[in-house]
Scaffold this active site. Sequence first.
Site, mmCIF file in Angstrom:
data_model
loop_
_atom_site.group_PDB
_atom_site.id
_atom_site.type_symbol
_atom_site.label_atom_id
_atom_site.label_comp_id
_atom_site.label_asym_id
_atom_site.label_seq_id
_atom_site.Cartn_x
_atom_site.Cartn_y
_atom_site.Cartn_z
ATOM 1 C CG ASP A 1 -24.086 -28.849 92.458
ATOM 2 O OD1 ASP A 1 -23.587 -28.943 93.976
ATOM 3 O OD2 ASP A 1 -24.417 -27.702 92.244
ATOM 4 C CE LYS B 1 -24.907 -25.767 87.665
ATOM 5 N NZ LYS B 1 -24.364 -26.513 89.288
ATOM 6 C CG ASP C 1 -28.088 -28.282 93.058
ATOM 7 O OD1 ASP C 1 -26.790 -26.641 93.325
ATOM 8 O OD2 ASP C 1 -28.979 -27.531 93.296
ATOM 9 C CG ASN C 2 -27.427 -25.207 90.593
ATOM 10 O OD1 ASN C 2 -26.762 -26.221 90.815
ATOM 11 N ND2 ASN C 2 -27.735 -24.859 91.945
ATOM 12 C CD GLU D 1 -26.712 -23.178 96.478
ATOM 13 O OE1 GLU D 1 -28.323 -23.566 96.138
ATOM 14 O OE2 GLU D 1 -25.977 -23.029 95.543
HETATM 15 C C1 72W Z 1 -15.596 -29.891 83.304
HETATM 16 C C2 72W Z 1 -16.231 -30.718 83.956
HETATM 17 C C3 72W Z 1 -15.752 -30.697 85.031
HETATM 18 N N1 72W Z 1 -15.125 -31.909 85.515
HETATM 19 C C4 72W Z 1 -14.881 -31.159 87.886
HETATM 20 N N2 72W Z 1 -14.889 -31.037 88.012
HETATM 21 C C5 72W Z 1 -15.877 -29.433 87.249
HETATM 22 C C6 72W Z 1 -16.429 -28.971 86.413
HETATM 23 N N3 72W Z 1 -17.032 -28.651 86.214
HETATM 24 C C7 72W Z 1 -16.964 -27.368 87.059
HETATM 25 N N4 72W Z 1 -16.333 -28.614 88.016
HETATM 26 C C8 72W Z 1 -16.023 -27.572 89.142
HETATM 27 O O1 72W Z 1 -17.733 -28.096 90.266
HETATM 28 C C9 72W Z 1 -17.680 -27.009 90.822
HETATM 29 C C10 72W Z 1 -18.550 -25.855 90.010
HETATM 30 C C11 72W Z 1 -19.799 -25.790 90.540
HETATM 31 C C12 72W Z 1 -20.497 -25.056 89.426
HETATM 32 N N5 72W Z 1 -21.638 -24.521 90.513
HETATM 33 C C13 72W Z 1 -22.199 -23.297 89.683
HETATM 34 O O2 72W Z 1 -21.991 -22.670 88.709
HETATM 35 C C14 72W Z 1 -23.567 -23.511 90.872
HETATM 36 C C15 72W Z 1 -23.329 -21.850 90.856
HETATM 37 C C16 72W Z 1 -24.936 -21.169 91.874
HETATM 38 C C17 72W Z 1 -25.171 -19.948 92.523
HETATM 39 C C18 72W Z 1 -24.312 -18.837 91.324
HETATM 40 C C19 72W Z 1 -24.472 -17.349 92.065
HETATM 41 C C20 72W Z 1 -25.619 -16.887 92.005
HETATM 42 F F1 72W Z 1 -26.274 -16.091 91.672
HETATM 43 C C21 72W Z 1 -27.221 -18.352 92.039
HETATM 44 C C22 72W Z 1 -26.470 -19.634 91.761
HETATM 45 C C23 72W Z 1 -25.530 -22.148 92.512
HETATM 46 C C24 72W Z 1 -25.389 -23.921 92.779
HETATM 47 O O3 72W Z 1 -25.417 -24.160 93.396
HETATM 48 C C25 72W Z 1 -23.940 -23.881 91.630
HETATM 49 O O4 72W Z 1 -23.339 -25.158 91.702
HETATM 50 C C26 72W Z 1 -16.278 -26.330 90.690
HETATM 51 O O5 72W Z 1 -15.378 -26.482 92.190
HETATM 52 C C27 72W Z 1 -15.380 -26.504 89.952
HETATM 53 O O6 72W Z 1 -14.152 -27.159 90.176
HETATM 54 MG MG MG Z 2 -25.536 -26.520 92.922
#
Ligand code: 72W
Ligand code: MG
Length: 215
Positions: free
Chosen positions: A141, A144, A169-170, A199
Amino acid sequence: TRTSRPQRILKAVQRKATVGDPQSVITAIDHFCRHREWAMNVGDEKGSILDSVVSEVSPVTVLELGTYCGYSTVRIARLLPPGACVITLEFNPDYAAIARQVIKWSGLEDKVQLVEGASGDWIPWMKEHFGVQAFDLVFLDHWKERYLPDTKLLEECGLIQKGTVLLADNVICPGTPDYLEYVRNSPRYNSHYYRSHLEYTKAEDGLEKSVFLGY
Ligand SMILES: CCc1ncnc2c1ncn2[C@@H]1O[C@H](/C=C/CNC(=O)c2cc(-c3ccc(F)cc3)cc(O)c2O)[C@@H](O)[C@H]1O
Ligand SMILES: [Mg+2]
C-alpha cells in the site's frame, strides 16, 4: 495549515477512541475520513476484505509496505494471534511518528515492528536483521510504482515462498498496471481481484490477492 492531516487524524483518535481498543481506533479514523477529511487509509470497505484475507491466512509474519498513519497496521495486528507480528515500513519520519502513536493508542505495539526507511533499502536486510525466514502475508500500500520492483526484490531475497500471499491495495485507483500484469500473467502466482470502492468514495477500486505457487 498549522497541523498536517496525519496530525488531525491522530487528534481524532485521541478524542474519540478508547486506549487499548483497536476497533474504536479504526472507527474513529473511518468516521473522521468519511465526515471531516478524506485520507488514503485502506478504509472500512476494503478493510473488511483485508480482515478476511488476514483471518484466512492467519499469518505468523506479515510485511506491510507503507504505514502512513497506521490504520491498516492496526486492522492487521488486531487479528494476529499471540507470537505473530507485522513489520511495517514507512520512510516519512513524520508519518512514522504519527503511526507509532496510533498503534500505541490501540494497544498493539507488541505485535507491530515499525521500521523507518525505504522498502528497497530494508527488504534485503529482513532475514538478517529480523530473523524472518519468509513472509506469510505482504500488504502492499505504498507508492504504486514501487509494487512491482519491491515484489521482485522480495522474490530475489527469498522472502516470498510457496504459499506466501501478496495483497495489493489500489490496483484500480490510482492503479498499478505493471504489477497487475506481472502477477496475473506469471505462472508462479494465482491471482484474484476483490472488487470494491476507493476508500470513503463511490469510485471503483479493489484489492488483488496473489498466492505464490513456488518455483
Ligand atoms: C520508496 C518506497 C517506500 N518505502 C517506504 N514507505 C513508502 C515508500 N513509498 C511510499 N511510502 C509511504 O507509504 C505511504 C504512501 C502511500 C501511497 N498511497 C497512495 O498514493 C494512495 C493514493 C490513493 C488515492 C489518492 C488520490 C485519489 F484521487 C485517489 C486515490 C488511495 C490510496 O489508497 C493510496 O494508497 C506514505 O506514508 C509514504 O511515506
Ligand atoms: Mg492504498
